[in-house]
Scaffold this motif. Structure first.
Motif, PDB file in Angstrom:
ATOM      1  N   ASP A  14      28.596  30.272  16.857  1.00  0.00           N
ATOM      2  CA  ASP A  14      28.666  31.092  15.650  1.00  0.00           C
ATOM      3  C   ASP A  14      29.645  30.440  14.678  1.00  0.00           C
ATOM      4  N   MET A  16      31.655  31.489  11.647  1.00  0.00           N
ATOM      5  CA  MET A  16      32.049  32.742  11.017  1.00  0.00           C
ATOM      6  C   MET A  16      32.815  32.451   9.736  1.00  0.00           C
ATOM      7  N   ARG A 107      28.317  42.736   7.609  1.00  0.00           N
ATOM      8  CA  ARG A 107      28.127  41.297   7.714  1.00  0.00           C
ATOM      9  C   ARG A 107      26.648  40.967   7.616  1.00  0.00           C
TER      10      ARG A 107
END
Length: 312
Positions: A14, A16, A107
């Motif tokens: 991921d 981020m 998100r």
């Protein structure tokens, strides 16, 4: 038994970024305050959470034969998860996800599925199913080949005495069509959607109706409802648990840590009410740091936060 838990599903890096206030096309660049590279994937985060809680965990899935796949393998192993059955795909790349945090708790998630779509039932060794107390599958809609055969995988696991659980996670296509839904749910002991997913899967607007509708197909339905806590519907039982107060930093992966808590509690012999409380504690405590695995709870921390005296 060689493993308490076998987890089948997605594992990826991921990236981020956030807080993201504006995304500008036209080759414009914008700056954000924070950026992190962390282990992602619902199944991977759940596996790490379960290992943190003291379970012996094996992971089944696919990564590419590339640096991203090496990162995933290294991160899982560092957290005590057995990666001996994590397939290296020689043709397709590892899945990659970008998580854009808005700064208000919301998100956006962008995923390139890579080799996830190639994951299939042949990736799940029968001997591993025979060596597990529990089998969990996640990110159902990202792995269509596996999804079509998941009922058979669960049937084999149950034939060896294992229990089963499923967290479908989001459907990027927004169709919410489960192939062979009734046969799959009949061999799923625990279904673990969040509130949005429960409503979409059932077609019911009211959350208790949604859980009850899904439970009629066979599983105990455990619904994650964010700041409202969680509820459980199974047989003649309808249970709720309040949220666990915590200074939240990042909710990515909280639902997967919740799943780990519920499964770990059941495997340790706790009843449904206590298991629901432990799951809520694990989900809440995981939000104390950025990323899905950085702040996952130990068993002692989870029991203390769930206010379970005398549980070890």
């Amino acid at each position: 038994m060689s493993f308490d838990l076998v987890v089948i599903g997605d594992a990826n890096p991921d990236v981020m970024l956030g807080p993201v206030r504006e995304v500008a096309f036209g080759q414009r660049e914008r700056l954000v305050e924070q950026g992190r590279l962390v282990l992602g994937g619902s199944a991977a985060i759940m596996a790490c959470g379960a290992a943190r809680l003291g379970l012996r965990v094996a992971f089944v899935g696919r990564v590419g034969d590339d640096p991203a796949g090496a990162f995933v393998r290294r991160e899982l192993a560092a957290r005590g998860v057995d990666v001996g059955h994590l397939v290296r795909d020689p043709r397709l790349p590892t899945a990659l996800t970008a998580v854009l945090a808005a700064g208000d708790g919301d998100r956006a998630v962008l995923t390139s599925p890579g080799c996830l779509a190639a994951t299939g039932p042949d990736d799940v060794p029968p001997r591993l199913l025979a060596a597990a107390r529990h089998v969990h599958a996640a990110s159902f809609f990202l792995m269509p080949r596996l999804a079509r055969s998941l009922a058979e995988v669960f049937e084999r696991a149950r034939a060896h005495g294992a229990t089963t659980s499923l967290d479908t996670n989001d459907d990027p296509a927004d169709r919410w069509d489960i192939p062979g839904r009734d046969p799959l749910l009949k061999v799923t002991d625990v279904l673990l959607p969040n509130a949005t997913e429960a409503r979409a899967l059932s077609g019911c607007d009211q959350l208790t109706d949604a859980a009850a509708s899904l439970a009629r197909s066979g599983p105990t339905v455990v619904v994650k409802d964010g700041e409202r806590g969680a509820l459980l519907c199974g047989g003649d039982q309808l249970l709720t648990t309040p949220p666990v107060p915590v200074d939240a930093v990042d909710a990515v992966g909280a639902g997967d840590s919740f799943d780990a808590g519920f499964v770990a509690a059941r495997l340790r012999g706790l009843d449904l009410r206590a298991s629901l409380a432990v799951a809520a504690a694990c989900g809440a405590l995981s939000t104390r740091a950025h990323g899905g695995t950085a702040a996952q709870a130990t068993w002692a921390e989870a029991c203390a936060a769930a206010d379970l005296e005398g549980v070890r």
